[in-house]
Motif scaffolding. Structure first.
Motif: not given
Ligand SMILES: Nc1ncnc2c1ncn2[C@@H]1O[C@H](COP(=O)(O)O)[C@@H](O)[C@H]1O
Ligand SMILES: Cc1cc2nc3c(=O)[nH]c(=O)nc-3n(C[C@H](O)[C@H](O)[C@H](O)COP(=O)(O)OP(=O)(O)OC[C@H]3O[C@@H](n4cnc5c(N)ncnc54)[C@H](O)[C@@H]3O)c2cc1C
Lengths: 262, 320
Positions: A6-8, A36, A39, A60-62, A98, A102, A116-117, A119, A124, A126
């Motif tokens: 999962l890549v943002k 990110n 990611d 996979l990315s949105m 999101i 996904l 995934a990452g 965060r 930020d 998580y």
């Molecule tokens: N729009 C997105 N598309 C793909 N992966 C996402 C997206 N938003 C978040 N992720 C994945 O979810 C992880 C945590 O994101 P977050 O919850 O936004 O901090 C990110 O490091 C990505 O791996």
């Protein structure tokens, strides 16, 4: 081994972030966009697993149209194919929105492992990774600095306060990358050339069969009421002193008497 | 429409995490504003014995879920148990500490409950009986005020930011029967650093070193020892192999909010500031008067850290 990462795409961490005229979003015109950073660790780890065990790595990315740059970068690093959820209806979704999108993609493709990452450094939050795991009904292990796969088993080091927990699980699982997992490679020039020919699918909310009432800025559960700049500190007080001893005496005096913190 | 406030506490080996007291104190404050009840949950072995410790932070009711299945934290078992308890209580607001495991649990729980979650909040207020949560975004470059639709609303609070206050009352204890499904992850080992090491995110004082240390953290270690502080590091210090990843402060490290942050030989790159800008007081020690860190500091010392730190150590010793 089929791995999905999962890549943002997020603003570069160096970016100056400015609040837009509407007061609830940021100005995006002059930003430099990157994958990110967490990611990137996830992509790198997926590539290393594939190199050791064979299989495929799918990105996979949105995100809006420009997200394709982030996907292409990951393909140039060596991933095999990309899936891009690109639909104006989905723009501005919150973490739950999101994650639902996904997860809808992931329900239709085979995978043994999702990385995934931990965060995304824009919101930020998580949250997305754990929510995706929940919607798929698979276990999650967050903030991982090491993994080892043997057959259908995975063993991971999860960072916890004060140390690490060593965790075992059966695949499929989702884990999130913490710094320390690896050092991501750079995309090579031949890699960049090859990436242009790698398959990249585009999906819309309609394609995924997700209820449009669950996604997009209007259907956020977490609604941004206002963005503001953090309070500025009053300007620095430079400590005076002829020599280190005087500097130290003056500083400690201030911290003890004025700030009362030591 | 839910009612009341529900706090998820976190304990390890019979001791609560400090952020649990912060969450309870904030829960009490908000419950008084909203004129509603405050319930806390303790999960894990010895939960019942630990309940009295919470009395002084003001919950009306404490739920205890004591089961061998909860001995080690697993996302599966904890989510099952806490989700069950939240559904049964039907609160308006769920508060949890945004520790590492708190983040793990709250994110999974929010998805399970289809609840909006404000992660890593630094302030909560009530306006026209609506909750408004303030949370940093973009590594603290922006603060965002958010509202949450539906119930329960969930908030994970950043450790070390909310005030602990004592408002003792007698609490009702309720044992809940655990319905944790099978946990699909298994904690096989826990490798903890020395027990007396202070956790960065909970530390009151942090002394941090960067490239300017040249890898010599002796004075930083010594100062932190006499101050009862934790040692932090810039990414450069970690990349050079001088410190562990777990010591890194910043956008790709830990986000810390101590009362006092002393940055030694750290230039103040934007990614470093992202991790420490909510510290109450910042001291910068740097030999370059132009170093950007001075723009973010409360007190600045221009000097060589190898000369200034020993002198500071001597001065602090005089205080003790
Ligand atoms: N729009 C997105 N598309 C793909 N992966 C996402 C997206 N938003 C978040 N992720 C994945 O979810 C992880 C945590 O994101 P977050 O919850 O936004 O901090 C990110 O490091 C990505 O791996
Ligand atoms: C995606 C990304 C994420 C990042 N995440 C982080 C992060 O999480 N945390 C982080 O810290 N960085 C992070 N960085 C790196 C960041 O950009 C800086 O490179 C880093 O913070 C610099 O570390 P430093 O201040 O120790 O070193 P430098 O910038 O080299 O500064 C060293 C300072 O020490 C001073 N100095 C030298 N000798 C002495 C002496 N004897 N006495 C006193 N002062 C002295 C110098 O004047 C200088 O100001 C990230 C970068 C990127 C691109």
């Amino acid at each position: 081994m089929d791995i999905v990462v999962l890549v943002k795409q997020v603003p570069d961490t160096e970016s100056l972030i400015q609040i837009a005229g509407d007061g609830v979003s940021i100005k995006t015109d002059d930003l430099k966009w990157v994958i990110n950073p967490y990611d990137e660790f996830a992509v790198e780890e997926a590539l290393r697993i594939r190199e050791a065990q064979g299989g495929t790595v799918t990105i996979l990315s949105m995100g809006p149209a420009k997200t394709v740059e982030a996907i292409r970068t990951a393909l140039a690093m060596g991933a095999d194919k990309g899936i891009h959820i690109n639909d104006p209806i989905a723009e501005g979704s919150d973490s739950l929105g999101i994650s639902k999108l996904l997860a809808a993609v992931l329900k239709k493709i085979p995978f043994d492992l999702i990385i995934a990452g931990m965060r995304a450094v824009d919101g930020d939050n998580y949250q997305v990774a754990s929510a995706v795991a929940e919607f798929l009904g698979i276990p999650q292990i967050t903030q991982v600095t090491k993994q080892e796969i043997t057959g259908k088993k995975i063993r991971l080091n999860q960072v916890v306060e004060g140390g690490v927990a060593v965790i075992e699980a059966d695949l499929p699982v989702l884990f999130t990358a913490q710094r320390g997992l690896n050092e991501p490679r750079y995309a090579s020039l031949p890699g960049i050339m090859k990436a242009k020919k790698k398959p990249l699918e585009i999906k819309t909310v309609g394609d995924l069969g997700v209820d449009a009432g669950q996604v997009g800025v209007k259907n956020r559960k977490v609604k941004i009421a206002a963005l503001k700049l953090p309070p500025t500190r009053k300007s620095v007080m430079m400590i005076k002193g002829e020599d280190p001893a005087a500097l130290a005496a003056n500083l400690v005096h201030k911290l003890h008497e004025e700030a009362k913190v030591i | 429409m839910g009612q009341g406030i529900f706090v998820i506490t976190e304990q390890r080996e019979g001791a609560f995490r400090k952020v649990s007291y912060e969450a309870l104190s904030e829960g009490r404050r908000l419950a008084d504003v909203k004129k509603c009840g405050l319930t806390a949950i303790i999960a894990g072995p010895g939960a019942e014995k630990m309940a009295p410790t919470l009395e002084k932070y003001g919950p009306d009711k404490v739920l205890v879920a004591d089961d061998p299945l909860l001995t080690e934290y697993t996302t599966d078992a904890y989510t099952d148990v806490v989700a069950g308890a939240v559904k049964a209580q039907n609160p308006e607001l769920v508060i949890i500490g945004a520790s590492i495991l708190g983040k793990d649990l709250s994110a999974r729980l929010a998805a399970r409950l289809d609840a909006g979650l404000a992660m890593d909040c630094v302030a909560i207020r009530v306006e026209n009986s609506e909750f408004i949560f303030t949370r940093p975004m973009y590594g603290g470059k922006i603060l965002s005020d958010v509202k949450i639709d539906g119930t329960p609303k969930m908030v994970a609070i950043r450790p070390n930011v909310f005030t602990i206050s004592e408002t003792p009352r007698s609490v009702v204890l309720e044992k809940i029967t655990v319905s944790a499904g099978q946990a699909r992850t298994n904690v096989v080992e826990r490798k903890l650093e020395s027990a007396d090491k202070i956790e960065l995110t909970e530390a009151d004082i942090i002394v941090s070193g960067g490239r300017g240390t040249g890898g010599n953290f002796t004075h930083i270690e010594e100062l932190s020892k006499i101050l009862g502080a934790a040692v932090g590091a810039s990414r450069t210090a970690v990349d050079e192999g001088w410190r562990r990843h777990s010591d890194q402060v910043g956008q790709t490290g830990k986000v810390v909010s101590p009362t006092l942050y002393i940055a030694c030989g750290i230039s103040g790159a934007i990614q470093h500031l992202a991790g420490m800008s909510t510290s109450k007081f910042i001291v910068a020690i740097n030999k370059d008067p132009e170093a950007p860190i001075f723009q973010k500091a409360d007190y600045g010392v221009v000097g060589d850290l190898f000369q200034v730190l020993p002198a500071i150590i001597d001065e602090v010793k005089k205080l003790k």
